[in-house]
Design a protein around this motif. Sequence first.
Motif, PDB file in Angstrom:
ATOM      1  N   MET A  84       0.835  -1.199   0.000  1.00 47.96           N
ATOM      2  CA  MET A  84       0.000   0.000   0.000  1.00 47.96           C
ATOM      3  C   MET A  84       0.876   1.259   0.000  1.00 47.96           C
ATOM      4  SD  MET A  84      -2.965   1.446   0.058  1.00 47.96           S
ATOM      5  CE  MET A  84      -3.915  -0.072   0.190  1.00 47.96           C
ATOM      6  N   ASN A  85       0.576   2.186  -0.862  1.00 52.59           N
ATOM      7  CA  ASN A  85       1.259   3.470  -0.856  1.00 52.59           C
ATOM      8  C   ASN A  85       0.557   4.425   0.107  1.00 52.59           C
ATOM      9  OD1 ASN A  85       3.496   3.406  -2.746  1.00 52.59           O
ATOM     10  ND2 ASN A  85       1.956   3.036  -4.326  1.00 52.59           N
ATOM     11  N   TYR A  86       1.323   5.353   0.644  1.00 54.61           N
ATOM     12  CA  TYR A  86       0.793   6.310   1.608  1.00 54.61           C
ATOM     13  C   TYR A  86       1.219   7.723   1.232  1.00 54.61           C
ATOM     14  CZ  TYR A  86      -0.112   2.167   4.424  1.00 54.61           C
ATOM     15  OH  TYR A  86      -0.569   0.949   4.850  1.00 54.61           O
ATOM     16  N   ARG A  87       0.397   8.682   1.589  1.00 53.34           N
ATOM     17  CA  ARG A  87       0.745  10.085   1.454  1.00 53.34           C
ATOM     18  C   ARG A  87       0.415  10.770   2.764  1.00 53.34           C
ATOM     19  NH1 ARG A  87      -1.274  11.126  -4.894  1.00 53.34           N
ATOM     20  NH2 ARG A  87       0.103   9.496  -5.731  1.00 53.34           N
ATOM     21  N   GLN A  88       1.000  11.905   3.000  1.00 52.19           N
ATOM     22  CA  GLN A  88       0.890  12.539   4.313  1.00 52.19           C
ATOM     23  C   GLN A  88      -0.224  13.577   4.373  1.00 52.19           C
ATOM     24  OE1 GLN A  88       4.806  14.093   5.236  1.00 52.19           O
ATOM     25  NE2 GLN A  88       5.516  12.102   5.946  1.00 52.19           N
ATOM     26  N   ASP A  89      -0.809  13.687   5.578  1.00 58.47           N
ATOM     27  CA  ASP A  89      -1.786  14.744   5.793  1.00 58.47           C
ATOM     28  C   ASP A  89      -1.047  16.025   6.183  1.00 58.47           C
ATOM     29  OD1 ASP A  89      -1.117  14.596   8.499  1.00 58.47           O
ATOM     30  OD2 ASP A  89      -3.025  13.728   9.132  1.00 58.47           O
ATOM     31  N   LYS A  90      -1.765  17.010   6.631  1.00 59.14           N
ATOM     32  CA  LYS A  90      -1.198  18.327   6.927  1.00 59.14           C
ATOM     33  C   LYS A  90      -0.137  18.269   8.019  1.00 59.14           C
ATOM     34  CE  LYS A  90      -2.865  23.057   7.830  1.00 59.14           C
ATOM     35  NZ  LYS A  90      -4.097  23.863   8.088  1.00 59.14           N
ATOM     36  N   TYR A  91      -0.229  17.266   8.892  1.00 58.53           N
ATOM     37  CA  TYR A  91       0.668  17.188  10.045  1.00 58.53           C
ATOM     38  C   TYR A  91       1.646  16.020   9.952  1.00 58.53           C
ATOM     39  CZ  TYR A  91      -2.896  20.403  11.571  1.00 58.53           C
ATOM     40  OH  TYR A  91      -3.765  21.477  11.630  1.00 58.53           O
ATOM     41  N   GLY A  92       1.783  15.456   8.762  1.00 61.63           N
ATOM     42  CA  GLY A  92       2.777  14.417   8.551  1.00 61.63           C
ATOM     43  C   GLY A  92       2.320  13.012   8.859  1.00 61.63           C
ATOM     44  N   ASN A  93       1.031  12.832   9.169  1.00 62.35           N
ATOM     45  CA  ASN A  93       0.523  11.486   9.418  1.00 62.35           C
ATOM     46  C   ASN A  93       0.356  10.733   8.097  1.00 62.35           C
ATOM     47  OD1 ASN A  93       0.014  11.890  12.333  1.00 62.35           O
ATOM     48  ND2 ASN A  93      -1.503  13.363  11.602  1.00 62.35           N
ATOM     49  N   GLU A  94       0.669   9.449   8.113  1.00 60.97           N
ATOM     50  CA  GLU A  94       0.595   8.627   6.909  1.00 60.97           C
ATOM     51  C   GLU A  94      -0.839   8.140   6.672  1.00 60.97           C
ATOM     52  OE1 GLU A  94       3.616   7.267   4.929  1.00 60.97           O
ATOM     53  OE2 GLU A  94       4.072   9.275   5.661  1.00 60.97           O
ATOM     54  N   LEU A  95      -1.374   8.454   5.500  1.00 60.19           N
ATOM     55  CA  LEU A  95      -2.702   7.992   5.118  1.00 60.19           C
ATOM     56  C   LEU A  95      -2.587   7.106   3.887  1.00 60.19           C
ATOM     57  CD1 LEU A  95      -4.841  11.269   5.449  1.00 60.19           C
ATOM     58  CD2 LEU A  95      -4.620   9.402   7.096  1.00 60.19           C
ATOM     59  N   SER A  96      -3.282   5.987   3.902  1.00 56.72           N
ATOM     60  CA  SER A  96      -3.304   5.117   2.729  1.00 56.72           C
ATOM     61  C   SER A  96      -3.941   5.882   1.576  1.00 56.72           C
ATOM     62  CB  SER A  96      -4.090   3.839   3.020  1.00 56.72           C
ATOM     63  OG  SER A  96      -5.410   4.128   3.456  1.00 56.72           O
ATOM     64  N   ILE A  97      -3.361   5.779   0.400  1.00 53.07           N
ATOM     65  CA  ILE A  97      -3.913   6.524  -0.731  1.00 53.07           C
ATOM     66  C   ILE A  97      -5.271   5.976  -1.149  1.00 53.07           C
ATOM     67  CG2 ILE A  97      -1.640   7.225  -1.569  1.00 53.07           C
ATOM     68  CD1 ILE A  97      -1.936   5.108  -3.789  1.00 53.07           C
ATOM     69  N   LEU A  98      -5.578   4.748  -0.734  1.00 50.58           N
ATOM     70  CA  LEU A  98      -6.909   4.178  -0.945  1.00 50.58           C
ATOM     71  C   LEU A  98      -7.684   4.277   0.353  1.00 50.58           C
ATOM     72  CD1 LEU A  98      -9.013   2.530  -2.590  1.00 50.58           C
ATOM     73  CD2 LEU A  98      -7.877   0.454  -1.743  1.00 50.58           C
ATOM     74  N   GLY A  99      -8.818   4.967   0.306  1.00 48.36           N
ATOM     75  CA  GLY A  99      -9.690   5.055   1.464  1.00 48.36           C
ATOM     76  C   GLY A  99     -10.938   4.222   1.238  1.00 48.36           C
ATOM     77  N   PHE A 100     -11.524   3.733   2.320  1.00 45.95           N
ATOM     78  CA  PHE A 100     -12.718   2.903   2.235  1.00 45.95           C
ATOM     79  C   PHE A 100     -13.947   3.797   2.396  1.00 45.95           C
ATOM     80  CE2 PHE A 100     -13.743  -1.760   2.710  1.00 45.95           C
ATOM     81  CZ  PHE A 100     -15.113  -1.623   2.526  1.00 45.95           C
ATOM     82  N   GLY A 101     -14.709   3.966   1.319  1.00 46.23           N
ATOM     83  CA  GLY A 101     -15.939   4.743   1.376  1.00 46.23           C
ATOM     84  C   GLY A 101     -17.074   3.891   1.923  1.00 46.23           C
ATOM     85  N   CYS A 102     -17.687   4.333   3.003  1.00 48.31           N
ATOM     86  CA  CYS A 102     -18.664   3.506   3.721  1.00 48.31           C
ATOM     87  C   CYS A 102     -20.113   3.878   3.426  1.00 48.31           C
ATOM     88  CB  CYS A 102     -18.409   3.601   5.220  1.00 48.31           C
ATOM     89  SG  CYS A 102     -16.749   3.088   5.720  1.00 48.31           S
ATOM     90  N   MET A 103     -20.355   4.527   2.306  1.00 47.27           N
ATOM     91  CA  MET A 103     -21.720   4.921   1.960  1.00 47.27           C
ATOM     92  C   MET A 103     -22.520   3.748   1.411  1.00 47.27           C
ATOM     93  SD  MET A 103     -22.878   7.918  -0.688  1.00 47.27           S
ATOM     94  CE  MET A 103     -24.600   8.258  -1.051  1.00 47.27           C
TER      95      MET A 103
END
Length: 392
Positions: free
Chosen positions: A1-20
Amino acid sequence: MNYRQDKYGNELSILGFGCMRFPQKLGRIDMEETEREIMTAIEGGVNYFDTAYIYPGSEAALGEILEKNGVRDRVNIATKLPHYLIKNRQGLDKMFNEELRRLRTDHVDYYLMHMLTDTDTWARLKDLGIEEWLSEKRASGQIRQVGFSYHGNSEMFCRLIDAYDWDFCQIQYNYMDENSQAGRRGLRYAYSKGIPVVIMEPLRGGKLVNHLPEGAKKLFSEHPLGYSPAQWSFRWLWNQPEVTVVLSGMNSDFMVCDNMATASAVRVGEFGAEEEEFLQKIVGAINAKMKVGCTGCGYCQPCPKGVDIPGVFAAYNRCYQEGKFWGLVDYVICTTLRPNATAASNCIGCGKCETHCPQHIEIRSHLKDAQKELEGAVYKVGSKLISKFAKF
């Protein structure tokens, strides 16, 4: 899994799970299937889960599954404040506390103002004390980061970006909406301000996979790269460094695994001029057949007279994408094989739906067109027979 950072440097998976759109069984969320898919995603490195107060059963289902499996601390929960239901400061606390109870948690990692439409709406929320309330929740740790989700044009989006010190934002964006909605202009503006962008509707509610016209299908099948329509859509988004997370409303094991495989393989810069040119051919093939730009988000629902607006438009578009027969089949299914009729002809022209449509579609006018196209003699005879013999 690749990750990118949020505004404060936290690692977020580039794929998010949409729960709708969790899997359904007998009209309710299929908890066994949903749990299997969520846990598959978490084990595969997905750490961003997006839900909302108004998604039926979604917050409660997500909270139950995370608690049952002891994985709350491995994921980030994003949910949304339905500000359009809030009348006063007390309403803020009541709504938020209910969300915490549903989610079985003591904090929300990413909290959004749901469908923030314009700066006037934000001004109304400020008058209710939203800024002070958010500051208190952030200080207590109950809300970690604050953002907003948006459907609208790029100019207003940029104005909203400047209206508050946001931590992130969420927009509809895909290769069909590159120059509509917030668009590439809005995406780049947010990025220039250091605000991470979460993408919703990357497949336009599945229409960029399941309801493609034959011309587009042929182009995809003949391309030497061999990517599926979904893979093309996701790779186009992840090719852009301004995109932080792409949400996918995954409701099958195949979707989860296929999307994770793509999210693990992509690299910024993979798409060049040739790939962009190819997708423009796809856009042309789709636009040539589509009658209504409905994404099926459902914000126009419920109709006071029961019209299944997304279902009607999906069938109407299918007439021109795949043929009148298949469009009529869809229309019969979505309007007559139910306890109560949901046809376009039920519309009384009240316009309530149009006030909620994120795409600003002239729904009433298109419903009249769909009625003329689909509610001919064959439909009328068929619907009468179905009503007479069907048992609900």
